[in-house]
Design an enzyme around this catalytic site. Structure first.
Site, PDB file in Angstrom:
ATOM      1  N   GLU A   1      29.486  32.644  43.248  1.00 26.00           N
ATOM      2  CA  GLU A   1      29.666  32.673  44.727  1.00 26.00           C
ATOM      3  C   GLU A   1      30.956  33.084  45.310  1.00 26.00           C
ATOM      4  O   GLU A   1      31.509  32.699  46.293  1.00 26.00           O
ATOM      5  CB  GLU A   1      29.050  31.378  45.525  1.00 26.00           C
TER       6      GLU A   1
ATOM      7  N   GLU B   1      39.175  31.253  38.267  1.00 23.14           N
ATOM      8  CA  GLU B   1      38.333  32.216  39.421  1.00 23.14           C
ATOM      9  C   GLU B   1      38.448  33.538  39.107  1.00 23.14           C
ATOM     10  O   GLU B   1      37.506  34.435  39.480  1.00 23.14           O
ATOM     11  CB  GLU B   1      39.278  31.968  40.860  1.00 23.14           C
TER      12      GLU B   1
END
Lengths: 302, 302
Positions: B145, B96
């Site tokens: 996103e 991430e």
DNA sequence: AGAATAGTGTCTCTAAGACATTATCGG
DNA sequence: CCGATAATGTCTTAGAGACACTATTCT
């Protein structure tokens, strides 16, 4: 939510997606709960004038099956598909002690691979605190081979080493669990690494000493948490009966913290958390002491 | 261990038992990790003399699949059979944010049934603290996103009721997550029950406000833990760059605790935890401030 | 009487809160 | 000079530690 139903990249609505979802596509671990059930009991004292010393005890069960057959383990078991983690913990607690509605707190989830030789097991440990006066009513009932052990730990040695960008501290502890019949002794190494202003703590079992699985580690961790929490919360009251003297309360703090406290300071500290009664503990060969009860109006921060 | 091999009631040795053990006899839940990744960033400030105010941020990802399609969720994923829980957390963190070796702490394991409409999911939440100066190097890269949200909470109301043997306190909080583009607002009710000297805390989502699953609850819990821990540990340094001024450090404490601190007392408190450098932060329209670094010799209790 | 605990008073020491004061820059 | 933050000095207050001292019981 909206009038037009939301669809994903394949054009499915939520209902369609869930209908076709294959829940078995990932290999799944087993999940268990392990219970760390603590209580404080009075030890025997021959001198009628003296207060009976207290000891911290933990409940263990003897394993009747492989692996670790014949060794001692924490009570616990599998979480069933229809119950929450906490419900599983309550169920295990009840089957083991017949007690409900006591202090229960989730401690940590242990997820290393190889914790159990049979399969991948992830287990969440819960700490329960029991008032031993409730407990004595049904001690040693149906539970096959569940027994209380007095718990102590002993500092063994410590080393501190400088590294490139911090320090490494290693600490060895002995965990002793003693019973009328048995005596278990495990050694645990706690490694604290400080690197780049980040602190990390790791626990390893050096010698499991007849304690099954990695449970020596879970017990040591729970003891540390219990010690920490008794200082800044009111969990000590969960170990007390309805009525207690301030000396008894102080003894509970002392046996958990492993050090003596000054009575004057201790009484000042708990003064707001308790309510006086007009009953006294008598016939003890010395000045009677007043019974107190927990003050539910006392709001701890948080 | 002994010369005679241990056998169970069916006369099996451990090897025999394991060979015939059926690992699939219990229905198993899925296990995931959820990441609460926090950082503190500088907000814009027009007056060149003034310090830029800081804000606490959390990383969320937009769901591209049912359920909760289009809503915001915590980063996370399934724990694979061959990795430990902590490794899974590190892996998720790395995919991430591309960052490794940062502060990572297990917070809590959420095991209610019905948390996920697809199947039974038990998930362990981990809190990670990131120094935002490291982060800015690779902001908004491959992660589809993923976005940072400023996080705030607001006290809404509180009720306290007496019960038979204690009290019940209900507290409503609003959790606000704000972005340049989005604004999420959830309402959470925290119920604290004191009965028979036992304290229990329960969290419920009153209004999830476009935050997927029960993640509003996980975020609120993490924020509470972060606040608690910053007071008695040194985790604040995990949010700081290598060199920082004491005013910057104070700002981090202030934005997390949500209150102003007195500079004199703050400096006394952190004095032992930092080391002076001989560098200064200049060109700021006021007296330059000395840069400090974390003092790795500072031993926090534990 | 005396051994033991119960309970209080009070001095000291430390740390936190409050606030004033001085230092130093950039414009 | 002015507006801002940096950094320190010091008075007050709250609480913990230390310890002496009084109170009260049962054998």
């Amino acid at each position: 939510m909206t009038d037009k139903p939301l669809v994903n990249k394949r054009g499915q609505t939520e209902q369609e997606y869930l209908r076709t979802y294959d829940a078995s596509q990932f290999e799944r671990p087993s999940v268990t709960v392990d219970m760390l059930i603590f209580t404080v009991v009075d030890e025997q004292e021959e001198n009628y004038r003296k207060l009976s010393p207290k000891s911290l005890q933990i409940l263990l069960v003897k394993r009747g099956e492989h692996p670790f057959l014949g060794q001692w383990a924490l009570p616990g078991g599998f979480v069933s598909p229809r119950e929450s983690l906490e419900d599983a913990a309550k169920r295990e607690l009840f089957t083991e002690t017949n007690i409900q509605n006591i202090y229960l707190e989730q401690l940590y989830t242990w997820g290393d691979v190889g914790r159990d030789p049979r399969m991948r097991v992830i287990s969440t440990s819960y700490m329960a605190l029991v008032d031993s006066s409730t407990l004595s009513l049904q001690a040693g009932d149906d539970a096959d081979e569940a027994e209380w052990f007095r718990i102590e730990d002993k500092w063994l040695k410590e080393t501190k080493t400088a590294t490139e960008n911090g320090t490494v501290t290693e600490k060895w502890l002995e965990l002793r669990l003693v019973n009328a019949k048995e005596e278990l002794s495990a050694t645990i190494k706690i490694t604290k690494t400080i690197a780049n202003r980040i602190v990390q703590v790791k626990r390893e079992i050096v010698d499991a000493g007849n304690i099954a699985f990695d449970h020596a580690k879970l017990i040591q961790y729970a003891l540390e948490r219990l010690r920490g929490k008794i200082e800044y919360t009111d969990i000590a009251f969960a170990l007390m009966p309805e009525l207690f003297t301030l000396s008894e309360l102080q003894q509970v703090y002392e046996v958990i913290l492993g050090k003596e406290l000054l009575a004057a300071a201790f009484r000042r500290k708990v003064a707001d958390k308790v309510l006086e009664t007009n009953q006294y503990r008598k016939h003890a060969g010395h000045r009677p002491s007043k019974y107190y009860r927990f003050n539910p109006e006392w709001m701890e921060q948080s």
